[in-house]
Structures are given as structure tokens and as C-alpha cells.
Design an enzyme around this catalytic site. Structure first.
Site, PDB file in Angstrom:
ATOM      1  N   HIS A  71      25.100  17.368  73.006  1.00 52.52           N
ATOM      2  CA  HIS A  71      25.550  16.278  73.601  1.00 52.52           C
ATOM      3  C   HIS A  71      26.561  16.673  73.517  1.00 52.52           C
ATOM      4  O   HIS A  71      27.742  16.994  73.877  1.00 52.52           O
ATOM      5  CB  HIS A  71      24.901  15.193  72.924  1.00 52.52           C
ATOM      6  N   GLU A  72      27.100  17.140  72.458  1.00 53.02           N
ATOM      7  CA  GLU A  72      28.319  17.445  71.212  1.00 53.02           C
ATOM      8  C   GLU A  72      28.674  19.000  72.102  1.00 53.02           C
ATOM      9  O   GLU A  72      30.184  18.959  72.646  1.00 53.02           O
ATOM     10  CB  GLU A  72      27.977  18.228  69.680  1.00 53.02           C
ATOM     11  N   HIS A  75      30.298  18.628  75.292  1.00 47.23           N
ATOM     12  CA  HIS A  75      32.017  17.752  75.272  1.00 47.23           C
ATOM     13  C   HIS A  75      32.770  19.054  75.144  1.00 47.23           C
ATOM     14  O   HIS A  75      34.008  18.714  76.020  1.00 47.23           O
ATOM     15  CB  HIS A  75      31.907  17.100  73.742  1.00 47.23           C
TER      16      HIS A  75
HETATM   17 ZN   LIG Z   1      29.660  11.603  72.592  1.00 48.08          ZN
END
Ligand SMILES: [Zn+2]
Length: 376
Positions: A71-72, A75
Site C-alpha cells: 500500500h505504501e 503511494h
Molecule cells: Zn495510504
């Protein structure tokens, strides 16, 4: 979230970005493994032996943190594509943080960087659900894949809550920014929304505690407080940055150069003559006529009183070579970011090769207070 990486452990690099874990992660890894190995897994597979239960629990817990890392990284990838450098990725007890070296320059970029997070968690939920359908209980991974699909979906939904510091807050900011054309309006709305989300979590947690769900309730209250602090800090940091930019270090630094003290001066004499005697708090330490370090009240106060007659200014000073340096003409914002990143109360300011003086945090705080009093 700005700040130092004190205590974090770097476990590797992805695309040159340091991946760090906070030591608190080991606690939650242990709790998670224990929960999985003693309740979820034995309920699904009563015939599994203890070793297999714990190994499957541990592997599942690690896959959960790998999901957060994924998830990171999503980003980080989109941030980079939009020209925003990524300083580091840190996995914490409550999830992850991709620390960006700036903010995206347009509402569209802000939206993309934020939205990819929940999107990647939904994607992972789909992958784990697919694996669950494909392999079922083969290798006893049925319960794990089902749980991982569920937890990634929860992660996506939680992150969509529309307030700082969650992804939903950044999405809200980008939408308000896009409509009003003012980023500051977006930041204020998302910051306040984040505080409301946090209060809601705290209230919900308290309600749970009163209704007998002690652990779940306390957990919600704790997350609520952490979110509230983060939302407040983020809103304040943005507003402060606006106040700091456009100002030079020389405009804020005091006209009077900090007093010089010899490196050989005993702390006892420093305290009696300078600190108590003249009320001074920051010093430039010199040796053979040249500045070699800086010293503040905090450095002295960390030495036990009994050692004051035994130690010198040179023993407790921070050497100049260990400190980042700024020039008189540098932006104040740059100087404050350096102070924050290195947890410093003062920063040496140079005029070419000459040490012009120290910029202290008190001076910055005073400057911000004066600015806000005149209403800028
Ligand atoms: Zn996030």
C-alpha cells in the site's frame, strides 16, 4: 508527519527508498501471530498441531505487514511519477507512512497519490480472495487467505475516512482544492474533518468500554488520539510553512551574536557566571580563537549536577561539524525543516565562512507569534 527516524530500523531499500520498521511493530506482530494461532486458525483447523498453528499464524501476520508495505509503495510510486521525492517508508504499529519530501503540486496529483493507497488495498483483497477460491483449504491456507482478503478490505475502507492523516483526508483536500482553487482551504477542511473522525473513534471506543468491550474500546480510543494529534499537526505544519516561506534566516536571527565561551570552561562556572549570572541560554564554544561547537541550556541540564565541576563546555557541546549549516540568506523554512529533521534547538548560521551566530527555536517561535499578531 515530519520528524526524525529515531529508533526505526532500516530493513532494506526498494527503488532506493529506505524501508524502515518501528520497534513497536514487533509487539503487534507478536500479538497478531498469537491471536491467529490461538483463535482464528484452531477454530478453522482443529486438527493442526501447535507448531503448524504458530508458523501459519506468523506467516499470515507477516503477509499482513507486506500488504501494508505494498500500500505504501503504491503511494511512493505515484508520488515519484508526480515529481514528489519519497524520503522513506516506515511501518508502524498502526500501519505505514510514506514520508514525502514535499506535497504534490496540483489537486489532480494529490488525488492520484492519495487514492492509489486504498485502491492497492482493494486490489490485494481481490488477490487474496482469488487465492482463497483457487486453493481453498489446500495447505491449510484457506482461513489465512480469507482473513487477509478481509483485513485488506477493512484497511481500504478505514483509509477512506475523509480526514487527515488518512488517505481519505488527502482525497477530500484535493477535491476542495480543485473546487476552490485554494490548497489552504483544502488543508483546513481535511484537518478539521480528521479531528472529527478522531473524536468519533474516541466516542465509539468509550461507548464500547462502557458496554464491556474493554480491549476493542481502548484500542479505538488510542487510535482516535493518535489520529487527532496527526490531523492537528499536519494542519498546523502547512499553515506554519506558509508563514515561514518568503522569510530569510537573517530577518529572524537576533542581532546580538551569542556569547563565546572557551571549550575548557567548567560547566559549574558556565552555570554560575553566564546562565545564572547573565541569563544567557545559547553559547558558541571556541577553541584557539575559532568556533568549534554550540551549547544550549538543554545540553547542560542533561548532565547530572554532581558532574558540573568535572566536565567542560567542550565535553557536552555539539561540534559544529556534526550540525547542518545554513546561510544568512537561506529561507527560514529550510532552516526550520533542518531543525525538525535533526531535533535541534539551534542551528549555526554562516556568513560565507564566518559563523554569524545561531538561529534558535525561540527566535522562530517569536517570529511566528509576531507574524500572527499582526494578522498575516
Ligand atoms: Zn495510504
Amino acid at each position: 508527519m515530519m520528524g526524525s527516524n529515531n529508533g526505526n530500523i532500516t530493513i532494506g531499500h526498494v527503488w532506493g527508498i529506505p524501508i524502515q520498521i518501528n520497534p513497536s511493530l514487533f509487539v503487534i506482530l507478536a500479538i497478531l501471530t498469537w491471536t491467529l494461532a490461538t483463535s482464528l486458525l484452531p477454530e478453522a483447523y482443529p486438527e493442526l498441531n501447535t507448531t503448524s498453528l504458530w508458523l501459519t499464524g506468523l506467516l499470515t501476520a507477516i503477509l499482513f505487514f507486506a500488504s501494508i508495505l505494498f500500500h505504501e509503495l503504491a503511494h511512493a510510486l505515484i508520488a515519484r511519477r508526480n515529481g514528489v521525492p519519497v524520503v522513506s517508508i516506515t511501518l508502524y504499529i498502526f500501519g505505514g507512512i510514506a514520508q514525502l519530501g514535499g506535497k504534490p503540486k496540483s489537486p489532480g496529483a494529490e488525488f492520484a497519490v492519495a487514492a492509489i493507497g486504498p485502491a492497492s488495498s482493494v486490489l490485494l483483497a481481490g488477490v487474496f480472495w482469488g487465492l482463497n477460491q483457487l486453493f481453498g483449504d489446500r495447505g491449510y491456507f484457506g482461513a489465512s487467505t480469507q482473513w487477509l482478503a478481509y483485513i485488506n478490505l477493512i484497511l481500504a475502507i478505514f483509509n477512506l475516512a475523509p480526514g487527515y492523516p488518512l488517505d481519505g483526508g488527502r482525497i477530500l483536500e484535493s477535491i476542495v482544492w480543485g473546487i476552490t482553487g485554494k490548497q489552504e482551504t483544502g488543508v483546513r477542511v481535511a484537518g478539521t474533518a480528521g479531528q472529527i473522525v478522531a473524536y468519533a473513534l474516541i466516542a465509539w471506543g468509550a461507548w464500547n468500554v462502557f458496554n464491556g468491550n474493554l480491549v476493542g474500546g481502548i484500542w479505538s480510543v488510542m487510535i482516535g488520539f493518535i489520529l487527532h494529534n496527526a490531523a492537528t499537526a499536519e494542519k498546523r505544519a502547512f499553515i506554519q510553512q506558509g508563514q515561514l516561506s518568503g522569510t530569510r534566516v537573517s530577518q529572524v536571527m537576533g542581532n546580538v551574536r551569542e556569547p563565546e565561551i572557551p571549550a575548557g570552561l567548567m560547566l559549574q562556572d558556565l552555570v554560575e557566571q553566564h546562565i545564572l549570572g547573565r541569563g544567557q541560554g545559547s553559547f558558541i564554544v571556541v577553541a584557539a580563537g575559532n568556533p568549534v561547537g554550540v551549547l544550549s541550556l538543554r545540553d547542560v541540564s542533561q548532565v547530572p549536577r554532581a558532574d558540573w565541576p568535572l566536565m567542560t563546555a567542550g565535553d557536552v557541546m555539539t561540534p559544529l561539524v556534526d550540525l547542518p549549516r545554513v546561510e544568512l540568506n537561506d529561507e527560514l523554512l529550510t532552516a526550520v525543516q533542518l531543525m525538525d529533521a535533526n531535533q535541534l534547538l539551534q542551528l549555526p548560521v554562516f556568513d560565507g565562512s564566518r559563523l554569524a551566530g545561531l538561529l534558535t527555536r525561540d527566535e522562530v517561535i517569536h517570529h511566528l507569534r509576531v507574524r500572527s499578531e499582526v494578522g498575516s
